[in-house]
Design a protein around this motif. Structure first.
Motif: not given
Length: 324
Positions: A1-30
């Motif tokens: 099930e490497w597809k599942t593992i890779f997908t989880l890894f990709y999502i965790l990286v990019i979503v955490n980057v969006l969260k840490d860079s405050k993009f998600l917070e900016w969207v939510s507050l807007s």
């Protein structure tokens, strides 16, 4: 099930980057700044975000924002506790809609080779009934306050959003997973993204354990003869005991019908604390403002009501199909 593992890894990286860079917070507050029905808007936001960036990440964004917003609007401690609880419940319900909403959906999506649109269409009744179940419990009060947005739009967000789109193209079969691995690694290293390696390792070892159980025949003791409704109930009860992700991996190796399992493990996310990791996140991030007893009580009531609604729906659909 490497597809599942890779997908989880990709999502965790990019979503955490969006969260840490405050993009998600900016969207939510807007979005919050556009209405005075803060309570309902936060629930809607949780439902939407959890279907796109996973239930766990959505809560890491929404719950801290809720704590900040509650100070602006002078929300009572009772209302705030209830809001925290229903944000956790909404994250479990909202994430069920899409293949990328939570780990169990992602696994089912790859394991049964389901089309993205087929998955969403089949999970739509689940989503509708889930929202209808929680609707009577929600508060529709108006809170007259404006949230100050002290975050400016950053050009680097465009790169991260484009990367997230590439991840989605991989998930939906338009790109090979390995093609964007260098890009994901570059983003992770450059932004020093926090990745929950323990979570990924847990998934890997879970696949290994299930395969081992299958090879020595022990897995068969979990197999029982059941129709669609009983399989859904069985999946949901197993999720209450061993959590919904292990239940999904286990039952997928025993049954060929994915939809009752998807309904069962997702509805089973609400209820006990260990039913879903999102439940533990809700309690942890609420800063002791949520009573465990009240969380369990509301969670179990929603779980039972949602399960009954789905059982009635499946029964009606089965009878209609018989008469055609």
């Amino acid at each position: 099930e490497w597809k599942t593992i890779f997908t989880l890894f990709y999502i965790l990286v990019i979503v955490n980057v969006l969260k840490d860079s405050k993009f998600l917070e900016w969207v939510s507050l807007s979005i919050l700044n556009c209405t005075n029905r803060i309570y309902i808007m936060l629930i809607v936001l949780t439902l939407l975000l959890s279907s796109i960036i996973t239930n766990d990440i959505a809560l890491f964004v929404i719950i801290p924002i809720t704590g900040i917003v509650s100070k602006y609007v002078q929300m009572s401690s009772r209302d705030l506790e209830k809001l925290f609880i229903f944000e956790g419940i909404s994250a479990n319900i909202g994430s069920a809609l899409t293949p990328i909403g939570n780990p169990q959906n992602l696994f089912l999506y790859h394991f049964y080779n389901i089309g993205a649109l087929e998955f969403i269409i089949n999970m739509l009744p689940f989503e509708i009934f889930g929202i209808l179940v929680i609707l009577p419990f929600l508060e529709f009060k108006r809170y007259d306050a404006k949230v100050n947005i002290d975050i400016e739009f950053k050009k680097e967000w465009i790169i991260y959003i484009a990367t997230f789109i590439l991840v989605l193209l991989c998930i939906f079969g338009f790109l090979e997973f390995l093609y964007i691995l260098p890009l994901i690694l570059a983003v992770m290293i450059y932004k020093r993204a926090k990745v929950d390696w323990l979570f990924l390792l847990t998934f890997i070892f879970l696949f290994v354990d299930i395969e081992g159980l299958k090879r020595i025949g022990i897995i068969d003791i979990f197999s029982i003869k059941c129709d669609e409704i009983m399989l859904m109930i069985y999946s949901s009860l197993l999720s209450q005991i061993i959590s919904n992700v292990p239940a999904t991996v286990l039952l997928s190796n025993l049954y060929s019908n994915w939809l009752p399992i998807a309904y069962g493990v997702n509805v089973g996310g609400n209820g006990t604390l260990i039913a879903s990791f999102a439940n533990l996140i809700t309690l942890r991030l609420s800063d002791k403002k949520v009573s465990v007893g009240r969380f369990l009580l509301i969670g179990i009531v929603v779980y039972v009501m949602h399960l009954v609604a789905l059982a009635i729906y499946i029964t009606i659909i089965a009878k209609l199909l018989e008469n055609i």
